[in-house]
Design a protein around this motif. Structure first.
Motif, PDB file in Angstrom:
ATOM      1  N   ALA A  93      25.840 -43.904  31.607  1.00  0.00           N
ATOM      2  CA  ALA A  93      27.122 -44.262  30.990  1.00  0.00           C
ATOM      3  C   ALA A  93      27.119 -43.875  29.508  1.00  0.00           C
ATOM      4  CB  ALA A  93      27.399 -45.753  31.150  1.00  0.00           C
ATOM      5  N   PHE A  94      26.021 -44.140  28.815  1.00  0.00           N
ATOM      6  CA  PHE A  94      25.939 -43.779  27.400  1.00  0.00           C
ATOM      7  C   PHE A  94      25.879 -42.267  27.210  1.00  0.00           C
ATOM      8  CE2 PHE A  94      25.245 -48.241  26.813  1.00  0.00           C
ATOM      9  CZ  PHE A  94      25.765 -48.487  25.552  1.00  0.00           C
ATOM     10  N   GLN A  95      25.251 -41.555  28.138  1.00  0.00           N
ATOM     11  CA  GLN A  95      25.241 -40.090  28.069  1.00  0.00           C
ATOM     12  C   GLN A  95      26.655 -39.544  28.210  1.00  0.00           C
ATOM     13  OE1 GLN A  95      22.505 -39.089  31.184  1.00  0.00           O
ATOM     14  NE2 GLN A  95      20.714 -39.217  29.845  1.00  0.00           N
ATOM     15  N   CYS A 152      34.809 -38.151  27.889  1.00  0.00           N
ATOM     16  CA  CYS A 152      35.553 -39.331  28.327  1.00  0.00           C
ATOM     17  C   CYS A 152      36.262 -39.979  27.142  1.00  0.00           C
ATOM     18  CB  CYS A 152      34.613 -40.346  28.971  1.00  0.00           C
ATOM     19  SG  CYS A 152      33.729 -39.706  30.390  1.00  0.00           S
ATOM     20  N   ARG A 153      37.491 -40.397  27.384  1.00  0.00           N
ATOM     21  CA  ARG A 153      38.266 -41.033  26.320  1.00  0.00           C
ATOM     22  C   ARG A 153      38.139 -42.539  26.302  1.00  0.00           C
ATOM     23  NH1 ARG A 153      43.990 -37.927  26.522  1.00  0.00           N
ATOM     24  NH2 ARG A 153      44.661 -39.887  25.645  1.00  0.00           N
ATOM     25  N   SER A 154      37.662 -43.131  27.406  1.00  0.00           N
ATOM     26  CA  SER A 154      37.612 -44.589  27.490  1.00  0.00           C
ATOM     27  C   SER A 154      36.448 -45.047  28.357  1.00  0.00           C
ATOM     28  CB  SER A 154      38.918 -45.117  28.093  1.00  0.00           C
ATOM     29  OG  SER A 154      39.013 -44.714  29.450  1.00  0.00           O
ATOM     30  N   VAL A 155      36.168 -46.328  28.268  1.00  0.00           N
ATOM     31  CA  VAL A 155      35.125 -46.923  29.093  1.00  0.00           C
ATOM     32  C   VAL A 155      35.522 -46.829  30.564  1.00  0.00           C
ATOM     33  CG1 VAL A 155      33.945 -49.083  29.664  1.00  0.00           C
ATOM     34  CG2 VAL A 155      34.287 -48.451  27.279  1.00  0.00           C
ATOM     35  N   LYS A 210      33.641 -41.909  36.357  1.00  0.00           N
ATOM     36  CA  LYS A 210      32.819 -40.707  36.529  1.00  0.00           C
ATOM     37  C   LYS A 210      31.412 -41.010  37.050  1.00  0.00           C
ATOM     38  CE  LYS A 210      35.126 -37.598  33.424  1.00  0.00           C
ATOM     39  NZ  LYS A 210      34.924 -36.295  32.886  1.00  0.00           N
ATOM     40  N   LEU A 211      31.021 -42.263  36.998  1.00  0.00           N
ATOM     41  CA  LEU A 211      29.698 -42.643  37.498  1.00  0.00           C
ATOM     42  C   LEU A 211      29.700 -42.683  39.020  1.00  0.00           C
ATOM     43  CD1 LEU A 211      28.885 -45.597  35.103  1.00  0.00           C
ATOM     44  CD2 LEU A 211      27.715 -43.390  35.167  1.00  0.00           C
ATOM     45  N   ARG A 214      28.192 -48.152  39.295  1.00  0.00           N
ATOM     46  CA  ARG A 214      29.296 -48.805  38.576  1.00  0.00           C
ATOM     47  C   ARG A 214      29.070 -50.289  38.349  1.00  0.00           C
ATOM     48  NH1 ARG A 214      34.079 -45.662  41.789  1.00  0.00           N
ATOM     49  NH2 ARG A 214      33.523 -43.602  40.968  1.00  0.00           N
ATOM     50  N   GLN A 215      28.575 -50.988  39.344  1.00  0.00           N
ATOM     51  CA  GLN A 215      28.377 -52.432  39.200  1.00  0.00           C
ATOM     52  C   GLN A 215      27.344 -52.745  38.120  1.00  0.00           C
ATOM     53  OE1 GLN A 215      27.007 -54.473  42.683  1.00  0.00           O
ATOM     54  NE2 GLN A 215      27.553 -56.469  41.860  1.00  0.00           N
ATOM     55  N   ALA A 216      26.269 -51.983  38.077  1.00  0.00           N
ATOM     56  CA  ALA A 216      25.230 -52.212  37.064  1.00  0.00           C
ATOM     57  C   ALA A 216      25.799 -52.010  35.665  1.00  0.00           C
ATOM     58  CB  ALA A 216      24.051 -51.272  37.298  1.00  0.00           C
ATOM     59  N   VAL A 217      26.633 -51.002  35.490  1.00  0.00           N
ATOM     60  CA  VAL A 217      27.228 -50.734  34.179  1.00  0.00           C
ATOM     61  C   VAL A 217      28.227 -51.835  33.826  1.00  0.00           C
ATOM     62  CG1 VAL A 217      28.660 -49.122  32.862  1.00  0.00           C
ATOM     63  CG2 VAL A 217      26.807 -48.271  34.316  1.00  0.00           C
ATOM     64  N   GLU A 218      29.026 -52.254  34.782  1.00  0.00           N
ATOM     65  CA  GLU A 218      29.979 -53.339  34.525  1.00  0.00           C
ATOM     66  C   GLU A 218      29.248 -54.614  34.106  1.00  0.00           C
ATOM     67  OE1 GLU A 218      33.110 -53.421  34.154  1.00  0.00           O
ATOM     68  OE2 GLU A 218      33.960 -51.763  35.271  1.00  0.00           O
ATOM     69  N   LEU A 219      28.129 -54.912  34.755  1.00  0.00           N
ATOM     70  CA  LEU A 219      27.342 -56.095  34.372  1.00  0.00           C
ATOM     71  C   LEU A 219      26.840 -55.964  32.938  1.00  0.00           C
ATOM     72  CD1 LEU A 219      25.243 -56.778  37.584  1.00  0.00           C
ATOM     73  CD2 LEU A 219      26.951 -58.280  36.562  1.00  0.00           C
ATOM     74  N   HIS A 220      26.364 -54.785  32.581  1.00  0.00           N
ATOM     75  CA  HIS A 220      25.879 -54.558  31.213  1.00  0.00           C
ATOM     76  C   HIS A 220      27.019 -54.702  30.206  1.00  0.00           C
ATOM     77  CE1 HIS A 220      23.455 -52.901  27.979  1.00  0.00           C
ATOM     78  NE2 HIS A 220      24.463 -52.109  27.692  1.00  0.00           N
ATOM     79  N   LEU A 221      28.187 -54.210  30.564  1.00  0.00           N
ATOM     80  CA  LEU A 221      29.325 -54.229  29.642  1.00  0.00           C
ATOM     81  C   LEU A 221      30.047 -55.574  29.605  1.00  0.00           C
ATOM     82  CD1 LEU A 221      30.778 -50.685  30.290  1.00  0.00           C
ATOM     83  CD2 LEU A 221      29.244 -51.443  28.464  1.00  0.00           C
ATOM     84  N   ALA A 222      29.567 -56.541  30.362  1.00  0.00           N
ATOM     85  CA  ALA A 222      30.152 -57.888  30.298  1.00  0.00           C
ATOM     86  C   ALA A 222      29.895 -58.514  28.933  1.00  0.00           C
ATOM     87  CB  ALA A 222      29.589 -58.767  31.409  1.00  0.00           C
TER      88      ALA A 222
END
Length: 69
Positions: free
Chosen positions: A17-19, A26-29, A35-36, A41-49
């Motif tokens: 996600a950071f890459q 990408c223009r937004s989160v 794109k992932l 996706r779930q792992a990134v959403e958990l991190h971005l909580a």
């Protein structure tokens, strides 16, 4: 075993996600998450909580997007 795989996927998924954010593609989160691969996706959403983590990704994404233009 399944829970172990999810935990192990998380750092790799978040790094991807950071890459994407640094790439300027990408223009937004939300666009980064789309794109992932679906399994990341779930792992990134958990991190971005965490607001600080989401804010960091937003700043990186916007800086890279503006620099690429």
């Amino acid at each position: 075993m399944i829970a172990y795989r999810r935990v192990m996927r998380r750092p790799a998924a978040v790094e991807r996600a950071f890459q994407l954010a640094r790439s300027g593609q990408c223009r937004s989160v939300a666009e980064i998450i789309r794109k992932l691969p679906e399994e990341d996706r779930q792992a990134v959403e958990l991190h971005l909580a965490t607001p600080a983590a989401r804010r960091e990704l937003i700043l990186i994404c916007s800086d890279a997007w503006l620099a690429a233009r």
